[in-house]
Design a protein around this motif. Structure first.
Motif, short mmCIF file in Angstrom:
data_model
loop_
_atom_site.label_atom_id
_atom_site.label_comp_id
_atom_site.label_asym_id
_atom_site.label_seq_id
_atom_site.Cartn_x
_atom_site.Cartn_y
_atom_site.Cartn_z
N ALA A 38 3.01 2.19 -21.30
CA ALA A 38 2.86 3.49 -20.78
C ALA A 38 3.82 4.54 -21.22
CB ALA A 38 2.84 3.55 -19.18
N VAL A 39 3.39 5.53 -21.78
CA VAL A 39 4.45 6.38 -22.28
C VAL A 39 4.30 7.99 -21.65
CG1 VAL A 39 4.96 7.95 -24.36
CG2 VAL A 39 3.61 5.77 -24.63
N PHE A 40 5.54 8.32 -21.11
CA PHE A 40 5.90 9.44 -20.28
C PHE A 40 6.10 10.39 -21.13
CE2 PHE A 40 5.78 6.12 -17.23
CZ PHE A 40 5.52 6.66 -15.88
N MET A 41 5.52 11.52 -20.89
CA MET A 41 5.59 12.88 -21.89
C MET A 41 5.69 14.02 -21.25
SD MET A 41 2.98 11.98 -25.10
CE MET A 41 3.61 13.42 -26.04
N ILE A 46 8.50 12.66 -25.77
CA ILE A 46 8.35 11.53 -25.29
C ILE A 46 9.63 11.16 -24.50
CG2 ILE A 46 8.38 8.93 -25.55
CD1 ILE A 46 6.50 9.53 -27.78
N TYR A 47 9.50 10.94 -23.09
CA TYR A 47 10.98 10.67 -22.43
C TYR A 47 11.17 9.40 -22.29
CZ TYR A 47 12.15 15.57 -22.09
OH TYR A 47 12.13 16.98 -22.36
N LEU A 65 13.42 11.08 -17.86
CA LEU A 65 12.87 12.19 -16.90
C LEU A 65 13.15 12.56 -15.85
CD1 LEU A 65 10.00 13.32 -17.64
CD2 LEU A 65 8.84 11.44 -16.42
N TYR A 66 14.35 11.74 -15.03
CA TYR A 66 14.70 12.13 -13.91
C TYR A 66 16.05 13.27 -14.20
CZ TYR A 66 17.62 11.67 -9.59
OH TYR A 66 18.00 11.92 -8.41
N THR A 79 2.81 13.88 -18.32
CA THR A 79 1.78 13.23 -18.83
C THR A 79 1.94 11.72 -18.97
OG1 THR A 79 1.34 15.43 -19.91
CG2 THR A 79 0.13 13.28 -20.83
N ILE A 80 1.06 10.86 -18.54
CA ILE A 80 1.16 9.38 -18.94
C ILE A 80 0.11 9.05 -19.61
CG2 ILE A 80 1.20 7.09 -17.74
CD1 ILE A 80 2.05 8.59 -15.40
#
Length: 116
Positions: A38-41, A46-47, A65-66, A79-80
């Motif tokens: 799972a990629v957090f953007m 990308i974070y 991200l935090y 966005t995931i």
């Protein structure tokens, strides 16, 4: 009620899937199946990337991200993207003819997978 984020029933040929809701709550449960990441953007960058397992979204497993959202415990926007790390089969082929007008057909298969 705890929010659950999961890619349910991916198709055999699906490589990526975007989670439709961009407002994420801290404490939500993220389920990443085997052969997925799972990629957090956010804002095109990308974070954080989380591998297979059940993750409670906290400041410890999403540190970059935090920092971006400023340490707030309220819902944040991201966005995931789920990416399948399985091996996929592709096919190619076509037809043409030679100068002597003899037909030539070609076809084959190839295998690929997302590596990074």
């Amino acid at each position: 009620m705890v929010e659950v984020i999961e890619w349910v029933n991916p198709g055999e040929d699906e490589i990526i899937w975007r989670y439709p809701n961009e407002v994420i709550k801290w404490g939500a449960q993220l389920i990443v199946h085997e052969y997925e990441v799972a990629v957090f953007m956010r804002d095109g960058k990308i974070y954080d990337v989380l591998g297979p397992g059940r993750h409670t979204l906290t400041t410890q497993n999403l540190p970059l991200l935090y920092k971006l959202v400023g340490g707030s415990n309220s819902p944040f926007k991201a966005t995931i993207i789920f990416v399948s790390m399985k091996q996929f089969q592709g096919r190619y082929g076509g037809e043409t003819q030679t100068r002597e007008l003899a037909p030539v057909k070609y076809y084959g298969v190839y295998w690929f997978k997302v590596a990074d």
